[in-house]
Design an enzyme around this catalytic site. Structure first.
Site, mmCIF file in Angstrom:
data_model
loop_
_atom_site.group_PDB
_atom_site.id
_atom_site.type_symbol
_atom_site.label_atom_id
_atom_site.label_comp_id
_atom_site.label_asym_id
_atom_site.label_seq_id
_atom_site.Cartn_x
_atom_site.Cartn_y
_atom_site.Cartn_z
ATOM 1 N N LYS A 197 0.944 -1.210 0.216
ATOM 2 C CA LYS A 197 -0.030 -0.046 -0.003
ATOM 3 C C LYS A 197 0.872 1.166 0.009
ATOM 4 O O LYS A 197 2.035 1.126 0.227
ATOM 5 C CB LYS A 197 -0.951 0.025 1.131
ATOM 6 C CG LYS A 197 -1.987 -1.119 1.233
ATOM 7 C CD LYS A 197 -2.659 -1.295 2.378
ATOM 8 C CE LYS A 197 -3.715 -2.424 2.365
ATOM 9 N NZ LYS A 197 -4.583 -2.362 3.540
ATOM 10 N N TYR A 241 -11.981 -3.342 -3.564
ATOM 11 C CA TYR A 241 -12.306 -3.389 -2.043
ATOM 12 C C TYR A 241 -14.039 -3.446 -2.259
ATOM 13 O O TYR A 241 -14.711 -3.020 -1.319
ATOM 14 C CB TYR A 241 -11.887 -2.129 -1.249
ATOM 15 C CG TYR A 241 -10.628 -2.505 -0.746
ATOM 16 C CD1 TYR A 241 -10.202 -3.480 0.108
ATOM 17 C CD2 TYR A 241 -9.546 -1.725 -1.119
ATOM 18 C CE1 TYR A 241 -8.836 -3.879 0.491
ATOM 19 C CE2 TYR A 241 -8.049 -1.828 -0.841
ATOM 20 C CZ TYR A 241 -7.821 -2.981 -0.009
ATOM 21 O OH TYR A 241 -6.777 -3.028 0.531
ATOM 22 N N ASN A 275 -1.860 -0.416 7.277
ATOM 23 C CA ASN A 275 -1.267 -1.567 7.589
ATOM 24 C C ASN A 275 -0.436 -2.233 6.636
ATOM 25 O O ASN A 275 -0.223 -3.342 6.578
ATOM 26 C CB ASN A 275 -2.401 -2.624 8.239
ATOM 27 C CG ASN A 275 -3.323 -2.738 6.903
ATOM 28 O OD1 ASN A 275 -3.270 -2.272 5.774
ATOM 29 N ND2 ASN A 275 -4.293 -3.776 7.311
ATOM 30 N N HIS A 315 -1.854 -5.562 1.647
ATOM 31 C CA HIS A 315 -3.076 -6.220 1.677
ATOM 32 C C HIS A 315 -2.896 -7.993 0.990
ATOM 33 O O HIS A 315 -1.746 -7.815 0.154
ATOM 34 C CB HIS A 315 -3.936 -5.364 0.784
ATOM 35 C CG HIS A 315 -5.121 -6.327 0.317
ATOM 36 N ND1 HIS A 315 -6.270 -6.452 0.731
ATOM 37 C CD2 HIS A 315 -5.289 -7.216 -0.828
ATOM 38 C CE1 HIS A 315 -6.951 -7.418 0.170
ATOM 39 N NE2 HIS A 315 -6.654 -7.874 -0.613
ATOM 40 N N GLU A 338 -9.455 -10.153 -7.421
ATOM 41 C CA GLU A 338 -8.454 -8.803 -7.237
ATOM 42 C C GLU A 338 -7.503 -9.015 -8.188
ATOM 43 O O GLU A 338 -6.939 -7.892 -8.546
ATOM 44 C CB GLU A 338 -7.969 -8.948 -5.772
ATOM 45 C CG GLU A 338 -9.098 -8.803 -4.465
ATOM 46 C CD GLU A 338 -8.774 -9.202 -3.217
ATOM 47 O OE1 GLU A 338 -7.469 -9.389 -2.943
ATOM 48 O OE2 GLU A 338 -9.494 -9.266 -2.459
HETATM 49 P P1 CMP Z 1 -6.808 -5.131 3.988
HETATM 50 O O1 CMP Z 1 -6.330 -6.474 4.353
HETATM 51 O O2 CMP Z 1 -6.471 -4.184 2.794
HETATM 52 O O3 CMP Z 1 -8.470 -5.290 3.937
HETATM 53 C C1 CMP Z 1 -9.434 -4.107 3.979
HETATM 54 C C2 CMP Z 1 -8.591 -2.850 4.630
HETATM 55 O O4 CMP Z 1 -9.557 -2.075 5.093
HETATM 56 C C3 CMP Z 1 -7.665 -3.372 5.625
HETATM 57 O O5 CMP Z 1 -6.679 -4.163 5.173
HETATM 58 C C4 CMP Z 1 -7.495 -2.098 6.688
HETATM 59 O O6 CMP Z 1 -6.195 -1.605 5.656
HETATM 60 C C5 CMP Z 1 -8.697 -1.172 6.238
HETATM 61 N N1 CMP Z 1 -9.615 -1.252 7.351
HETATM 62 C C6 CMP Z 1 -9.801 0.191 8.090
HETATM 63 N N2 CMP Z 1 -10.610 -0.131 8.879
HETATM 64 C C7 CMP Z 1 -11.042 -1.455 9.039
HETATM 65 C C8 CMP Z 1 -11.775 -2.094 10.083
HETATM 66 N N3 CMP Z 1 -12.518 -1.815 10.818
HETATM 67 N N4 CMP Z 1 -11.841 -3.477 9.630
HETATM 68 C C9 CMP Z 1 -11.198 -4.020 8.662
HETATM 69 N N5 CMP Z 1 -10.476 -3.334 7.969
HETATM 70 C C10 CMP Z 1 -10.213 -2.062 8.032
#
Ligand code: CMP
Length: 152
Positions: free
Chosen positions: A12, A52, A115, A118, A129
């Site tokens: 990311k 997403y 984070n 992904h 995806e």
């Molecule tokens: P990712 O694995 O990319 O999948 C969805 C993304 O949404 C997650 O990582 C986080 O970066 C983001 N995100 C933000 N808030 C939440 C939440 N409450 N629960 C899950 N994903 C979240």
């Protein structure tokens, strides 16, 4: 016995801006996975919303799209036996704060919202995806030279 499968992984914008491309790719390679497609690009809102789509309507959807479109990302296709599970194990829990030390998120992140990386959570979602970012022609076919040592 598990079979070779493909998964979708994306570094990311925070990972790119923080100079973590080499470190993270190195961990994916060292694990024994092979990278068969990869591109650095500024993700458009349209592509981010497609990637997403399962989260549309959730409270974090809009901030997530803003984050993903805020700078360049590095989507890739990663292959190996049980690749979906293997990648999710090395990246750690979604919330970086709770992710174990030694995992990518555990070592490089502090929050759920930033984070670093992904990865698809199933073969089905990986297919969807991957199709957002790559055509089949863009996927390279080759074996790793160490595959006979990585698997029985
Ligand atoms: P990712 O694995 O990319 O999948 C969805 C993304 O949404 C997650 O990582 C986080 O970066 C983001 N995100 C933000 N808030 C939440 C939440 N409450 N629960 C899950 N994903 C979240």
């Amino acid at each position: 016995m598990s079979e070779f499968e493909r998964t979708f992984v994306m570094l990311k914008p925070d990972a790119i801006a923080r100079g973590l491309i080499g470190e993270i790719i190195s961990r994916i390679e060292k694990k024994g996975l092979r990278i068969t497609a990869l591109k650095l690009l500024q993700v458009s809102r349209e592509l981010a919303e497609k990637q997403y789509a399962v989260h549309k309507g959730k409270a974090f959807f809009e901030p997530l799209i803003e984050y993903i479109t805020s700078g360049p990302s590095l989507p890739m296709i990663v292959e190996g036996k049980s690749a979906v599970q293997a990648v999710r194990t090395i990246i750690g829990k979604t919330n970086s704060l709770e992710a174990s030390p030694g995992t990518i998120r555990g070592d490089f992140g502090m929050t759920l919202e930033r984070n670093v990386i992904h990865a698809a959570d199933s073969v089905e979602n990986a297919k969807m995806e991957m199709a957002v970012y790559f055509t089949e022609e863009e996927v390279c076919k080759y074996p790793r030279s160490d595959e006979k040592w990585l698997y029985e």
